[in-house]
Motif scaffolding. Sequence first.
Motif, PDB file in Angstrom:
ATOM      1  N   GLU A 155      39.307  18.851  29.078  1.00 64.13           N
ATOM      2  CA  GLU A 155      39.634  19.455  27.789  1.00 64.13           C
ATOM      3  C   GLU A 155      40.492  20.705  27.976  1.00 64.13           C
ATOM      4  O   GLU A 155      41.459  20.933  27.219  1.00 64.13           O
ATOM      5  CB  GLU A 155      38.350  19.797  27.034  1.00 64.13           C
ATOM      6  N   GLN A 156      40.173  21.517  28.983  1.00 67.15           N
ATOM      7  CA  GLN A 156      40.969  22.714  29.256  1.00 67.15           C
ATOM      8  C   GLN A 156      42.382  22.325  29.696  1.00 67.15           C
ATOM      9  O   GLN A 156      43.363  22.960  29.285  1.00 67.15           O
ATOM     10  CB  GLN A 156      40.286  23.560  30.339  1.00 67.15           C
ATOM     11  N   ILE A 157      42.494  21.288  30.516  1.00 67.49           N
ATOM     12  CA  ILE A 157      43.815  20.829  30.970  1.00 67.49           C
ATOM     13  C   ILE A 157      44.641  20.334  29.791  1.00 67.49           C
ATOM     14  O   ILE A 157      45.849  20.631  29.677  1.00 67.49           O
ATOM     15  CB  ILE A 157      43.654  19.718  32.026  1.00 67.49           C
ATOM     16  N   LEU A 158      44.004  19.597  28.886  1.00 66.12           N
ATOM     17  CA  LEU A 158      44.706  19.074  27.721  1.00 66.12           C
ATOM     18  C   LEU A 158      45.242  20.204  26.850  1.00 66.12           C
ATOM     19  O   LEU A 158      46.394  20.145  26.371  1.00 66.12           O
ATOM     20  CB  LEU A 158      43.760  18.175  26.920  1.00 66.12           C
ATOM     21  N   GLN A 159      44.430  21.240  26.642  1.00 67.43           N
ATOM     22  CA  GLN A 159      44.881  22.364  25.834  1.00 67.43           C
ATOM     23  C   GLN A 159      46.064  23.083  26.478  1.00 67.43           C
ATOM     24  O   GLN A 159      47.008  23.493  25.791  1.00 67.43           O
ATOM     25  CB  GLN A 159      43.727  23.338  25.612  1.00 67.43           C
ATOM     26  N   LEU A 160      46.027  23.229  27.811  1.00 65.60           N
ATOM     27  CA  LEU A 160      47.142  23.880  28.510  1.00 65.60           C
ATOM     28  C   LEU A 160      48.405  23.033  28.415  1.00 65.60           C
ATOM     29  O   LEU A 160      49.520  23.573  28.277  1.00 65.60           O
ATOM     30  CB  LEU A 160      46.758  24.137  29.970  1.00 65.60           C
ATOM     31  N   GLU A 161      48.262  21.733  28.521  1.00 68.00           N
ATOM     32  CA  GLU A 161      49.430  20.854  28.400  1.00 68.00           C
ATOM     33  C   GLU A 161      50.046  20.938  27.013  1.00 68.00           C
ATOM     34  O   GLU A 161      51.256  20.755  26.834  1.00 68.00           O
ATOM     35  CB  GLU A 161      49.027  19.412  28.706  1.00 68.00           C
ATOM     36  N   GLN A 162      49.232  21.231  26.003  1.00 68.56           N
ATOM     37  CA  GLN A 162      49.722  21.379  24.640  1.00 68.56           C
ATOM     38  C   GLN A 162      50.222  22.799  24.356  1.00 68.56           C
ATOM     39  O   GLN A 162      50.619  23.104  23.227  1.00 68.56           O
ATOM     40  CB  GLN A 162      48.604  21.015  23.651  1.00 68.56           C
ATOM     41  N   GLY A 163      50.197  23.642  25.395  1.00 69.82           N
ATOM     42  CA  GLY A 163      50.707  24.999  25.243  1.00 69.82           C
ATOM     43  C   GLY A 163      49.719  25.989  24.685  1.00 69.82           C
ATOM     44  O   GLY A 163      50.105  27.112  24.303  1.00 69.82           O
ATOM     45  N   VAL A 164      48.439  25.622  24.621  1.00 67.21           N
ATOM     46  CA  VAL A 164      47.411  26.531  24.100  1.00 67.21           C
ATOM     47  C   VAL A 164      46.850  27.361  25.260  1.00 67.21           C
ATOM     48  O   VAL A 164      46.191  26.811  26.153  1.00 67.21           O
ATOM     49  CB  VAL A 164      46.288  25.749  23.399  1.00 67.21           C
ATOM     50  N   VAL A 165      47.127  28.649  25.282  1.00 66.48           N
ATOM     51  CA  VAL A 165      46.650  29.543  26.338  1.00 66.48           C
ATOM     52  C   VAL A 165      45.785  30.625  25.709  1.00 66.48           C
ATOM     53  O   VAL A 165      46.230  31.320  24.784  1.00 66.48           O
ATOM     54  CB  VAL A 165      47.824  30.191  27.102  1.00 66.48           C
TER      55      VAL A 165
END
Length: 486
Positions: A155-165
Motif C-alpha cells: 500500500e505504501q509503494i502504491l501511494q508513492l507510485e501515485q506521487g503521494v508523499v
Amino acid sequence: MSYLNQYATYKRLLDEHEAWSLLKANNAPLILVLIQELFIESNEVSFTQARIYLDAKLNQIREFLRDETKVSAREYLYQWIKAGWIRELNNQLNKTDACDIALRFVQSLDQRESGTTASDLQIVQDAVKKLIFDINQNPEEKIALLKQQKAEIDEQILQLEQGVVTNLSELQQKERITKIYQLAAKLSHDFRLIEDEILGLDQQLRRNMLEHGENRGSLLRQLLEHEDLMLETNAGQAFESFFNLLSQTTHCDELHQQLQFLLQQSIAQHLDKKQTLYLSKLIHELVKESQRIFDIRKRTNESLRHYMQSSSVMDGARVTHLIQQIEQTAMQLVQQDVPIKINLDMYLNVGNISAFSPLSLKIRAPDDALIRPELEERKNHQRVSQNILKHLDNVQVKVLVHTIQQRLQQYGSMSLSKLIQLQPIEKGLEELVAYVRIAKAVKATHLNQTEQITFKDQNGARFEAKVPLYLLDVTDFPKNIDHLVI
C-alpha cells in the motif's frame, strides 16, 4: 510497617549511595558540570588529559569564586575516584553508573520531556508486534502476520507510485530524532551498570572466600563459578546479546552509514552540537565500551586468582573468625544481663572501625599479579657472581625522588632535560631510565613530544637519547614517597 522499612532503605541510600553523595556534596553543581564537560567528546579520557583540563578550569573557577584553596587537579581526581563518581582502569578514566544517575537526574529537572509522544507509542507497537511474531509457534499465524505486513508495504509503494508523499511536521521531526538520541545515549549508560555488576560480584566472591574458603580447591571452584555467574546475570546476558549484534559488521556498517546520512539532512538542526557529535561516533564508542567490559572482566578474574593464591584470603578468614568471637562474646553479655555502662576488663588492639551497614564495608582489591612467563627458575648459588656485585652500586630511586622534589620546589615546573642539567646523570642509562620511571609513576603531564638528553656513564662515555617530554611539578608527588610505586 512497610513504610518504615522503606524509610530505612532510603536512609541507608542517603548515607551510602555514591549518586546521592554526589548530589549532596558541597560543590555538587561544580563537580557535575566539570565531569560532564570532561567526558563530553568521549566516554573515556586519560588521566593526563583530565588533569590538564581540570588545571585550566580550576584557575578560572578560583578567580571567579575568589577561592584561595590550593587543592590540585590531581587531588580532586583522586577524591572523585575514591568517592565512586569516576573509575580508573589502565590510566583511563570514565564515569560510573552513580555519576550517570546523578547527571541524568539533574538534567531532567531542567530538560523535561514533553510527556507521552507518538514516537514512544510507535516504539511500543513495533516491539509488541515483533515479540508476538517471535513467540508464536503456529506457522499459519506467522504467515498471516507476514502477509499483513506485506500488504501494508504494498500500500505504501502504491501511494508513492501515485506521487503521494507524506512529510513529517517540524514537531514530528524534532520528536523522532530526539528520541533516537535518547535511545542511543541510554546504550552507553547501560555499560556503567554492567561494570558495577561485575565489580559487585567480585566483592561478593571475596566475602564468600573470607567466610567459607578453607582450602584451595573450594576457592578455585568458587572462582570458576564466578566466571559463569558474570555471564548468567541479567546485565551479563543482555551484554552478550548486545555484543553479538554489534559484532555483525554488516549491520553496524549499515547503521553507521544511516546515521551519517541522517546527520547531513536538515532534520539534524534539531540536535545540539553535543548530540550530533555523539551520534556521529556512536558505533565507535559502543565498540570501545564493549572492549572495556571485556578488559574489566579479564582484570577482575586475574585479580581474583592473585587474591586466591596470596595469603590475603587466610588473613581475612582470621579476621572474620575474630569478629565471630566478638559477636559470641557480646551475645553472652546480653544473656547475662550485664549493664551496658559497666566497665569490662576486655579490649582488642585492632584500631578503629565504623560501619553503618554491610554495604558500607568495602574490601580492598589486591594489586595485580606480576606475571612474567619468560622467567626461568634457577637454584641459588652460595657465591655472589661479579655481575651481581656490579649491580650493587645501582641507582637509589628513592633518593633521586627526594632530589627531584627539592629541585622542583626550588625552581618550579620543568622537564626531564632541565632536571638533568641541574642534577647531571652519573650512572649512565640506568639513571636516565629511573628519571623516566619517576615521571610515569607520578603521572606527570605528557606533552606528546620528545626531547634530546645528553649524559655520560660511569666510564665517561658520552650518550644521547630521545625520551618522552614530561612536565613535572612538585604537586605531582604524593606526601608520602613510600606510597609511590616505581
